[in-house]
Design a protein around this motif. Structure first.
Motif, PDB file in Angstrom:
ATOM      1  N   LEU A 136       0.837  -1.197   0.000  1.00  0.00           N
ATOM      2  CA  LEU A 136       0.000   0.000   0.000  1.00  0.00           C
ATOM      3  C   LEU A 136       0.873   1.248   0.000  1.00  0.00           C
ATOM      4  CD1 LEU A 136      -2.995   0.970   0.321  1.00  0.00           C
ATOM      5  CD2 LEU A 136      -2.499   1.101   2.755  1.00  0.00           C
ATOM      6  N   PHE A 137       1.887   1.253   0.831  1.00  0.00           N
ATOM      7  CA  PHE A 137       2.781   2.405   0.905  1.00  0.00           C
ATOM      8  C   PHE A 137       3.620   2.524  -0.367  1.00  0.00           C
ATOM      9  CE2 PHE A 137       6.705   4.551   2.070  1.00  0.00           C
ATOM     10  CZ  PHE A 137       6.210   5.686   2.655  1.00  0.00           C
ATOM     11  N   ILE A 150       1.022   3.009  -3.660  1.00  0.00           N
ATOM     12  CA  ILE A 150      -0.039   4.021  -3.691  1.00  0.00           C
ATOM     13  C   ILE A 150       0.402   5.300  -2.985  1.00  0.00           C
ATOM     14  CG2 ILE A 150      -2.397   4.576  -3.001  1.00  0.00           C
ATOM     15  CD1 ILE A 150      -3.073   1.616  -3.333  1.00  0.00           C
ATOM     16  N   ILE A 151       0.694   5.214  -1.690  1.00  0.00           N
ATOM     17  CA  ILE A 151       0.952   6.422  -0.898  1.00  0.00           C
ATOM     18  C   ILE A 151       2.195   7.163  -1.384  1.00  0.00           C
ATOM     19  CG2 ILE A 151       1.497   7.289   1.411  1.00  0.00           C
ATOM     20  CD1 ILE A 151      -0.250   5.006   2.512  1.00  0.00           C
ATOM     21  N   LEU A 152       3.309   6.454  -1.522  1.00  0.00           N
ATOM     22  CA  LEU A 152       4.548   7.110  -1.933  1.00  0.00           C
ATOM     23  C   LEU A 152       4.465   7.694  -3.345  1.00  0.00           C
ATOM     24  CD1 LEU A 152       7.415   7.777  -0.981  1.00  0.00           C
ATOM     25  CD2 LEU A 152       8.153   5.623  -1.988  1.00  0.00           C
ATOM     26  N   VAL A 203       1.826   8.634  -5.088  1.00  0.00           N
ATOM     27  CA  VAL A 203       0.865   9.751  -5.124  1.00  0.00           C
ATOM     28  C   VAL A 203       1.478  10.986  -4.482  1.00  0.00           C
ATOM     29  CG1 VAL A 203      -1.337  10.571  -4.191  1.00  0.00           C
ATOM     30  CG2 VAL A 203      -1.201   8.323  -5.271  1.00  0.00           C
ATOM     31  N   THR A 204       2.116  10.808  -3.342  1.00  0.00           N
ATOM     32  CA  THR A 204       2.711  11.948  -2.636  1.00  0.00           C
ATOM     33  C   THR A 204       3.837  12.574  -3.451  1.00  0.00           C
ATOM     34  OG1 THR A 204       2.175  10.886  -0.536  1.00  0.00           O
ATOM     35  CG2 THR A 204       3.774  12.655  -0.467  1.00  0.00           C
ATOM     36  N   GLU A 255      -5.495  14.139  -2.887  1.00  0.00           N
ATOM     37  CA  GLU A 255      -5.951  14.358  -1.514  1.00  0.00           C
ATOM     38  C   GLU A 255      -7.082  13.400  -1.155  1.00  0.00           C
ATOM     39  OE1 GLU A 255      -7.579  17.974   1.329  1.00  0.00           O
ATOM     40  OE2 GLU A 255      -7.134  18.380  -0.764  1.00  0.00           O
ATOM     41  N   LEU A 301      -5.544   9.852  -0.559  1.00  0.00           N
ATOM     42  CA  LEU A 301      -4.862   9.787   0.736  1.00  0.00           C
ATOM     43  C   LEU A 301      -5.844   9.886   1.899  1.00  0.00           C
ATOM     44  CD1 LEU A 301      -1.696  11.929  -0.074  1.00  0.00           C
ATOM     45  CD2 LEU A 301      -1.886   9.435   0.061  1.00  0.00           C
ATOM     46  N   SER A 302      -6.910  10.643   1.736  1.00  0.00           N
ATOM     47  CA  SER A 302      -7.932  10.757   2.766  1.00  0.00           C
ATOM     48  C   SER A 302      -8.662   9.423   2.968  1.00  0.00           C
ATOM     49  CB  SER A 302      -8.915  11.867   2.396  1.00  0.00           C
ATOM     50  OG  SER A 302      -9.924  11.978   3.352  1.00  0.00           O
ATOM     51  N   LEU A 320      -7.441   6.413   2.318  1.00  0.00           N
ATOM     52  CA  LEU A 320      -6.494   5.501   2.963  1.00  0.00           C
ATOM     53  C   LEU A 320      -6.338   5.824   4.448  1.00  0.00           C
ATOM     54  CD1 LEU A 320      -3.764   5.255   0.195  1.00  0.00           C
ATOM     55  CD2 LEU A 320      -5.452   3.523   0.842  1.00  0.00           C
ATOM     56  N   SER A 321      -6.292   7.098   4.772  1.00  0.00           N
ATOM     57  CA  SER A 321      -6.181   7.507   6.172  1.00  0.00           C
ATOM     58  C   SER A 321      -7.412   7.080   6.969  1.00  0.00           C
ATOM     59  CB  SER A 321      -6.005   9.026   6.258  1.00  0.00           C
ATOM     60  OG  SER A 321      -5.990   9.448   7.589  1.00  0.00           O
TER      61      SER A 321
END
Length: 102
Positions: free
Chosen positions: A12-13, A16-18, A20-21, A39, A42-43, A45-46
C-alpha cells in the motif's frame, strides 16, 4: 496480526501512498488539478487506517514487569556483559611470540 498488517501496509505504501505523494509534490505546481484527487485518495487511505485502529483487531496489551524483576534482569545483563568483556580481554590479549594474561 502485526505481520499480516505489515504485509498489507508495505505494498500500500510502496505502490499508492509514496507515488501519489511524490507525484503531487513534483507535478502539483505545474498541474494543480492533480491535488484534489490525490488528496481524496490519501484521505480514503487515512480513514481506512483509522477504522482499523478503532476496531482494535490484533491489539495485544502487555502488562508491566515488577521493578524488582526489571532491576534484577538489568543487573544480570550488565554483570554478564562485564564478565564476557573481561574474558574476551584475557583470550585475545597476547604479545607476538608469547602469551600475556591479565
Amino acid at each position: 496480526m502485526t505481520i499480516f498488517y505489515n504485509f498489507l501496509a508495505i505494498p500500500l505504501f510502496n505502490f499508492i501512498i509514496l507515488p501519489v505523494t511524490v507525484g503531487v509534490v513534483i507535478c502539483g505546481a505545474l498541474m494543480p488539478g492533480l491535488i484534489p484527487p490525490a488528496e481524496q485518495i490519501l484521505s480514503i487511505l487515512s480513514g481506512g487506517v483509522s477504522f482499523l485502529g478503532r476496531v482494535g483487531l490484533g491489539n495485544v496489551v502487555f502488562g508491566q514487569l515488577a521493578q524488582v524483576i526489571t532491576f534484577s534482569v538489568t543487573f544480570l545483563l550488565i554483570s554478564w556483559l562485564i564478565f564476557w568483556s573481561e574474558q574476551a580481554k584475557r583470550r585475545f590479549c597476547c604479545i607476538p611470540g608469547s602469551f600475556y594474561w591479565r
